[in-house]
Design a protein around this motif. Structure first.
Motif, PDB file in Angstrom:
ATOM      1  N   VAL A  77      -2.192   0.729  -6.239  1.00  0.00           N
ATOM      2  CA  VAL A  77      -2.715  -0.827  -6.359  1.00  0.00           C
ATOM      3  C   VAL A  77      -3.988  -1.059  -5.584  1.00  0.00           C
ATOM      4  O   VAL A  77      -3.984  -0.713  -4.205  1.00  0.00           O
ATOM      5  N   VAL A  78      -5.032  -1.441  -6.175  1.00  0.00           N
ATOM      6  CA  VAL A  78      -6.467  -1.835  -5.605  1.00  0.00           C
ATOM      7  C   VAL A  78      -6.162  -3.156  -4.912  1.00  0.00           C
ATOM      8  O   VAL A  78      -6.195  -4.163  -5.708  1.00  0.00           O
ATOM      9  N   ALA A  79      -6.109  -3.275  -3.499  1.00  0.00           N
ATOM     10  CA  ALA A  79      -6.050  -4.416  -2.933  1.00  0.00           C
ATOM     11  C   ALA A  79      -6.332  -4.075  -1.190  1.00  0.00           C
ATOM     12  O   ALA A  79      -6.611  -3.064  -0.961  1.00  0.00           O
ATOM     13  N   ASP A  80      -6.595  -5.398  -0.752  1.00  0.00           N
ATOM     14  CA  ASP A  80      -6.909  -5.099   0.829  1.00  0.00           C
ATOM     15  C   ASP A  80      -5.417  -5.195   1.510  1.00  0.00           C
ATOM     16  O   ASP A  80      -4.329  -6.009   1.168  1.00  0.00           O
ATOM     17  N   ILE A  81      -5.362  -4.221   2.317  1.00  0.00           N
ATOM     18  CA  ILE A  81      -4.132  -3.964   3.140  1.00  0.00           C
ATOM     19  C   ILE A  81      -3.542  -5.143   3.959  1.00  0.00           C
ATOM     20  O   ILE A  81      -2.538  -5.096   4.488  1.00  0.00           O
ATOM     21  N   ASP A  82      -4.356  -5.934   4.338  1.00  0.00           N
ATOM     22  CA  ASP A  82      -4.430  -7.202   5.149  1.00  0.00           C
ATOM     23  C   ASP A  82      -3.985  -8.426   4.084  1.00  0.00           C
ATOM     24  O   ASP A  82      -3.558  -9.776   4.644  1.00  0.00           O
ATOM     25  N   GLU A  83      -3.935  -8.359   2.749  1.00  0.00           N
ATOM     26  CA  GLU A  83      -3.644  -9.370   1.939  1.00  0.00           C
ATOM     27  C   GLU A  83      -2.870  -8.723   0.780  1.00  0.00           C
ATOM     28  O   GLU A  83      -3.312  -8.419  -0.414  1.00  0.00           O
ATOM     29  N   LEU A  84      -1.545  -8.327   1.000  1.00  0.00           N
ATOM     30  CA  LEU A  84      -0.563  -7.686  -0.031  1.00  0.00           C
ATOM     31  C   LEU A  84      -0.291  -8.421  -1.025  1.00  0.00           C
ATOM     32  O   LEU A  84       0.459  -9.720  -1.018  1.00  0.00           O
ATOM     33  N   PRO A  85      -0.454  -7.913  -2.324  1.00  0.00           N
ATOM     34  CA  PRO A  85      -0.122  -8.965  -3.507  1.00  0.00           C
ATOM     35  C   PRO A  85       1.444  -8.641  -3.832  1.00  0.00           C
ATOM     36  O   PRO A  85       1.784  -8.341  -5.118  1.00  0.00           O
ATOM     37  N   PHE A  86       2.343  -8.680  -2.736  1.00  0.00           N
ATOM     38  CA  PHE A  86       3.833  -8.538  -3.125  1.00  0.00           C
ATOM     39  C   PHE A  86       4.516  -9.691  -2.761  1.00  0.00           C
ATOM     40  O   PHE A  86       4.237 -10.438  -1.692  1.00  0.00           O
ATOM     41  N   TYR A  87       5.609  -9.777  -3.326  1.00  0.00           N
ATOM     42  CA  TYR A  87       6.683 -10.856  -2.845  1.00  0.00           C
ATOM     43  C   TYR A  87       7.235 -10.668  -1.385  1.00  0.00           C
ATOM     44  O   TYR A  87       7.370  -9.506  -1.106  1.00  0.00           O
ATOM     45  N   GLU A  88       7.591 -11.543  -0.856  1.00  0.00           N
ATOM     46  CA  GLU A  88       8.260 -11.428   0.631  1.00  0.00           C
ATOM     47  C   GLU A  88       9.743 -10.712   0.449  1.00  0.00           C
ATOM     48  O   GLU A  88      10.299 -10.892  -0.413  1.00  0.00           O
ATOM     49  N   LEU A 100      -4.722   0.673  11.753  1.00  0.00           N
ATOM     50  CA  LEU A 100      -5.151  -0.387  12.797  1.00  0.00           C
ATOM     51  C   LEU A 100      -6.336  -0.242  13.334  1.00  0.00           C
ATOM     52  O   LEU A 100      -7.209  -1.245  13.655  1.00  0.00           O
ATOM     53  N   GLU A 101      -6.917   0.985  13.412  1.00  0.00           N
ATOM     54  CA  GLU A 101      -8.251   1.188  14.146  1.00  0.00           C
ATOM     55  C   GLU A 101      -9.386   0.800  13.393  1.00  0.00           C
ATOM     56  O   GLU A 101     -10.304   0.510  13.996  1.00  0.00           O
ATOM     57  N   TYR A 102      -9.360   0.774  12.008  1.00  0.00           N
ATOM     58  CA  TYR A 102     -10.546   0.736  11.162  1.00  0.00           C
ATOM     59  C   TYR A 102     -10.682  -0.605  10.450  1.00  0.00           C
ATOM     60  O   TYR A 102     -11.482  -0.721   9.362  1.00  0.00           O
ATOM     61  N   HIS A 103      -9.838  -1.645  10.934  1.00  0.00           N
ATOM     62  CA  HIS A 103      -9.875  -2.881  10.344  1.00  0.00           C
ATOM     63  C   HIS A 103     -10.141  -3.888  11.233  1.00  0.00           C
ATOM     64  O   HIS A 103      -9.689  -3.921  12.422  1.00  0.00           O
ATOM     65  N   THR A 104     -10.720  -5.201  10.942  1.00  0.00           N
ATOM     66  CA  THR A 104     -10.927  -6.106  11.685  1.00  0.00           C
ATOM     67  C   THR A 104      -9.789  -6.930  12.488  1.00  0.00           C
ATOM     68  O   THR A 104     -10.111  -7.429  13.356  1.00  0.00           O
ATOM     69  N   ASP A 105      -8.710  -7.080  11.694  1.00  0.00           N
ATOM     70  CA  ASP A 105      -7.513  -7.825  12.214  1.00  0.00           C
ATOM     71  C   ASP A 105      -6.216  -6.892  12.036  1.00  0.00           C
ATOM     72  O   ASP A 105      -5.568  -6.988  11.122  1.00  0.00           O
ATOM     73  N   PRO A 106      -5.870  -6.116  12.965  1.00  0.00           N
ATOM     74  CA  PRO A 106      -4.831  -5.270  12.809  1.00  0.00           C
ATOM     75  C   PRO A 106      -3.508  -6.098  13.128  1.00  0.00           C
ATOM     76  O   PRO A 106      -2.442  -5.863  12.328  1.00  0.00           O
ATOM     77  N   HIS A 107      -3.615  -7.329  13.635  1.00  0.00           N
ATOM     78  CA  HIS A 107      -2.432  -8.132  13.812  1.00  0.00           C
ATOM     79  C   HIS A 107      -1.963  -8.711  12.253  1.00  0.00           C
ATOM     80  O   HIS A 107      -0.703  -8.677  11.894  1.00  0.00           O
ATOM     81  N   HIS A 108      -2.982  -9.089  11.562  1.00  0.00           N
ATOM     82  CA  HIS A 108      -2.847  -9.427  10.339  1.00  0.00           C
ATOM     83  C   HIS A 108      -2.141  -8.529   9.266  1.00  0.00           C
ATOM     84  O   HIS A 108      -1.301  -8.752   8.410  1.00  0.00           O
ATOM     85  N   ILE A 109      -2.620  -7.179   9.387  1.00  0.00           N
ATOM     86  CA  ILE A 109      -2.049  -6.108   8.761  1.00  0.00           C
ATOM     87  C   ILE A 109      -0.561  -5.929   8.904  1.00  0.00           C
ATOM     88  O   ILE A 109       0.392  -5.834   8.199  1.00  0.00           O
ATOM     89  N   LEU A 110      -0.247  -6.023  10.182  1.00  0.00           N
ATOM     90  CA  LEU A 110       1.379  -5.799  10.650  1.00  0.00           C
ATOM     91  C   LEU A 110       2.008  -7.086  10.240  1.00  0.00           C
ATOM     92  O   LEU A 110       3.235  -6.941   9.876  1.00  0.00           O
ATOM     93  N   ARG A 111       1.311  -8.341  10.359  1.00  0.00           N
ATOM     94  CA  ARG A 111       2.151  -9.451   9.597  1.00  0.00           C
ATOM     95  C   ARG A 111       2.410  -9.322   8.040  1.00  0.00           C
ATOM     96  O   ARG A 111       3.533  -9.832   7.732  1.00  0.00           O
ATOM     97  N   GLU A 112       1.544  -8.757   7.445  1.00  0.00           N
ATOM     98  CA  GLU A 112       1.832  -8.734   6.076  1.00  0.00           C
ATOM     99  C   GLU A 112       2.628  -7.917   5.735  1.00  0.00           C
ATOM    100  O   GLU A 112       3.676  -7.705   4.829  1.00  0.00           O
ATOM    101  N   ALA A 113       2.544  -6.694   6.394  1.00  0.00           N
ATOM    102  CA  ALA A 113       3.770  -5.475   6.399  1.00  0.00           C
ATOM    103  C   ALA A 113       5.211  -6.010   6.693  1.00  0.00           C
ATOM    104  O   ALA A 113       6.163  -5.898   6.013  1.00  0.00           O
TER     105      ALA A 113
END
Length: 251
Positions: A77-88, A100-113
């Protein structure tokens, strides 16, 4: 302490071969992760980032595994890992290898996961430890624009604080690969040093792996008011006799 949010991004790794000793790094992460994969049950697993997509997770009982990343050979799936196109609450496990090291907002990545994981779902995170030989090499002049030192290394304790705030339970915290991972560094040359640090300086491993599980919020049953037992208030005997006397006088 460096802020988690940063709008300055360096080069991102798209493959393990871009790292010094990348194959050795990937195989050691796969070896550490292998013992946890059979414990993850369910139907869907997400691998966030190209590096996660290249990891061998065939030992997992979860058959449907999807890599979410930029376009690549393992991307499903081609998408940004901080905006996941999946249901809750639609994913059973999530792998984040050096995301987490190579993205601007690691907090948001964890929140999306966290949003996509089901209650009780697992999350596996790997990253570079700043308090290690690899982290110290980040201070050298040559490492400014070279991988893996272009990223922002966060301490495992800080990442665990983020996970605790989101409601995760930390199941495991491991450190391994006691080397600077410099490109010209021969790993076999420093074997005695690696054995010494592994035995006496375990927290100084260059790579950490955190295994976390999403907590299930317990439901506290509330007893309905109509089921509550009424408070017993006995009537005194003198009062009963007085009430009977009043009835006779009325008659």
């Amino acid at each position: 302490m460096k802020p988690a949010l940063s709008f300055q991004e360096g080069p991102k790794p798209l493959s393990w071969q871009e790292f010094p000793h990348g194959d050795y790094l990937r195989s050691d992460i796969e070896r550490k992760m292998a013992k946890w994969l059979p414990r993850m049950f369910g139907y869907h697993m997400l691998k966030l980032g190209n590096l996660s997509g290249e990891l061998n997770t065939s030992k997992s009982t979860i058959k449907h595994q999807v890599c979410v990343a930029e376009s690549g050979p393992f991307t499903g799936v081609v998408a940004d890992i901080d905006e996941l196109p999946f249901y809750e609450h639609s994913v059973d496990a999530c792998i984040l290898s050096h995301c987490l090291e190579y993205h601007t907002d690691p907090h948001h990545i964890l929140r999306e996961a966290h949003r996509t994981l089901i209650p009780g779902g697992y999350m596996v995170i790997t990253g570079f430890n700043p308090f290690s030989l690899c982290g110290l090499a980040q201070l050298l002049p040559f490492s400014g624009q070279k991988l893996p030192w272009t990223g922002r290394f966060f301490t495992p304790a800080r990442v665990k604080d983020w996970l605790n705030l989101l409601g995760f339970e930390i199941v495991s915290d491991e450190r391994f690969i006691y080397s600077s991972l410099a490109r010209g560094n021969r790993l076999s040359r420093f074997a005695p040093w690696r054995r010494f640090t592994k035995q006496y300086l375990k927290p100084m491993g260059s790579v950490y792996m955190l295994v976390a599980r999403k907590r299930v919020a317990p439901l506290t049953p509330i007893k309905p008011k109509w089921h509550a037992r009424p408070q017993f208030a006995p009537v005194k005997g003198a009062g009963l006799r007085q009430t009977s006397k009043q009835h006779r006088e009325r008659d």
